[in-house]
Scaffold this active site. Structure first.
Site, PDB file in Angstrom:
ATOM      1  N   SER A   1      74.392   7.977 -31.988  1.00  0.00           N
ATOM      2  CA  SER A   1      73.760   8.777 -33.030  1.00  0.00           C
ATOM      3  C   SER A   1      74.085   8.216 -34.397  1.00  0.00           C
ATOM      4  CB  SER A   1      74.265  10.211 -32.945  1.00  0.00           C
ATOM      5  OG  SER A   1      75.648  10.202 -33.237  1.00  0.00           O
ATOM      6  N   LYS A   2      73.234   8.583 -35.316  1.00  0.00           N
ATOM      7  CA  LYS A   2      73.351   8.081 -36.694  1.00  0.00           C
ATOM      8  C   LYS A   2      74.708   8.362 -37.314  1.00  0.00           C
ATOM      9  CE  LYS A   2      68.988   9.328 -38.094  1.00  0.00           C
ATOM     10  NZ  LYS A   2      68.068  10.047 -38.863  1.00  0.00           N
ATOM     11  N   ARG A   3      75.314   9.470 -36.920  1.00  0.00           N
ATOM     12  CA  ARG A   3      76.573   9.846 -37.563  1.00  0.00           C
ATOM     13  C   ARG A   3      77.692   8.855 -37.248  1.00  0.00           C
ATOM     14  NH1 ARG A   3      78.087  14.608 -35.383  1.00  0.00           N
ATOM     15  NH2 ARG A   3      76.163  14.717 -34.207  1.00  0.00           N
ATOM     16  N   ARG A   4      77.613   8.216 -36.079  1.00  0.00           N
ATOM     17  CA  ARG A   4      78.706   7.324 -35.673  1.00  0.00           C
ATOM     18  C   ARG A   4      78.357   5.836 -35.766  1.00  0.00           C
ATOM     19  NH1 ARG A   4      81.384  11.057 -32.280  1.00  0.00           N
ATOM     20  NH2 ARG A   4      81.320  12.910 -33.563  1.00  0.00           N
TER      21      ARG A   4
ATOM     22  N   THR B   1      71.653   3.450 -36.367  1.00  0.00           N
ATOM     23  CA  THR B   1      70.783   3.430 -35.190  1.00  0.00           C
ATOM     24  C   THR B   1      69.441   2.752 -35.447  1.00  0.00           C
ATOM     25  OG1 THR B   1      69.964   5.604 -35.815  1.00  0.00           O
ATOM     26  CG2 THR B   1      71.709   5.542 -34.148  1.00  0.00           C
TER      27      THR B   1
END
Ligand code: GLU
Length: 330
Positions: free
Chosen positions: A253-256, A259
């Site tokens: 996911s974008k948070r980690r 992407t």
């Protein structure tokens, strides 16, 4: 054996995701290895989220990676159109056929009723999902409601008991109990199909022999299999690829992790390194003949490609490793 035909079917609802390129890569490699065709189909049935600029970015990202297609929205082909929003009449006539043959029904339940139902089900702690309220309406009632132009959807009559099984090429036999599955919407009130109807109709109409997609779709298989059966069609062979994961093994996911393919392009990663790294997410090392087991280009992958060798473990997308591999190409 029939000519191999595979597809990927991304939805243009955001910046082109690495996961989309990863699925395209395995479909492209399999088609090339088999002398078959790979087609690109745009799943833009979610009208609130789909945008044409995302589709353009998607096509550009795949092209940058060198993942070209034999049939698609920009180049056409014998089974077009390849954009689902341009195929509404096809889905509507298939939904109508299912209603006429008693496999599907008109549902007039209002959003308020459905919300109340969900609230009640949550309170009772029992099975969630549509309760089949409109499944057995009389023909007269259905006609009356249609005549009053009440808003409605079309739902699939799922079997109420028993189970279905399917063979995933890699995961073996998977079974689902029907009692946990509700009557899925096939056609929405705006006349657009849901994913389930569109994917089955298109895979059949486009002559797809092998579906290679992400494992998040496994739970949709019972609905798809019921649809194949209702239509009297043979389902394609199915392979579900492992998800790309964050280092903590949650879904990428974008948070980690960045992407978007565009991010990697702008950051100077080479397309060859990206392809190589994405291949390693589900394929064992092949080597480039120079003792570097993990470095191989797309043609080498195609030369060795065997769908039976995919690993199914779930793959951590590790930026340090990608950077290391990228360094090997510079
Ligand atoms: N639109 C779906 C996706 O983007 C396609 C799923 C499928 O291949 O059936 O993952």
């Amino acid at each position: 054996m029939a000519e191999v035909r595979v597809r990927s079917a991304p939805s243009p609802t955001g910046a082109p995701h690495v996961g989309t390129a990863y699925i395209a890569l395995f479909n492209r490699a399999f088609a090339r290895a088999q002398g078959g065709h790979y087609l690109l189909r745009i799943e833009d049935t979610d009208q609130t989220r789909s945008r044409s600029e995302y589709e353009t970015q998607l096509l550009n990202s795949l092209k940058w990676l060198g993942l070209d297609w034999d049939e698609g929205p920009d180049i056409g082909g014998p089974h077009g159109p390849y954009r689902q929003s341009e195929r509404l009449d096809i889905y509507q006539s298939h939904a109508k056929r299912l209603v006429e043959e008693g496999h599907a029904y008109h549902c007039f339940c209002t959003p308020e009723r459905l919300q109340e139902l969900r609230g009640q089900q949550a309170k009772d702690g029992g099975r969630m999902g549509y309760d089949g309220h409109c499944r057995d309406l009389s023909q007269g009632e259905v006609e009356r409601q249609l005549g009053s132009s009440a808003s409605h959807v079309i739902r699939l009559k799922m079997p109420r008991e028993g189970s279905c099984q399917f063979e995933d090429r890699h995961r073996g036999s998977i079974s689902f109990d029907y009692e946990n599955l509700d009557d899925q919407i096939l056609l929405k009130s705006d006349g657009f199909p849901t994913y389930h109807l569109a994917v089955v109709v298109d895979d059949h109409e486009m002559g797809i022999t092998h579906v290679i997609r992400g494992e998040e779709w496994i739970n949709s298989m019972p609905k798809h299999l019921v649809l194949y059966e209702c239509f009297g069609w043979q389902p394609p062979d199915h392979t579900h690829l492992p998800l790309l994961l964050n280092p903590d093994r949650s879904k990428m996911s974008k948070r980690r992790n960045p992407t978007s393919v565009e991010y990697y392009r702008a950051a100077g990663y080479l397309p060859q390194a990206m392809l190589n790294y994405m291949a390693l997410m589900a394929y064992p090392p092949i080597g480039d003949g120079d003792g570097d087991e993990e470095k191989f280009d797309f043609d080498t992958l195609v030369g060795h490609f065997d769908l039976g060798r995919l690993n199914m473990g779930g793959s951590v997308f590790d930026l340090d490793k990608l950077s290391w591999l990228n360094g090997r190409y510079i």
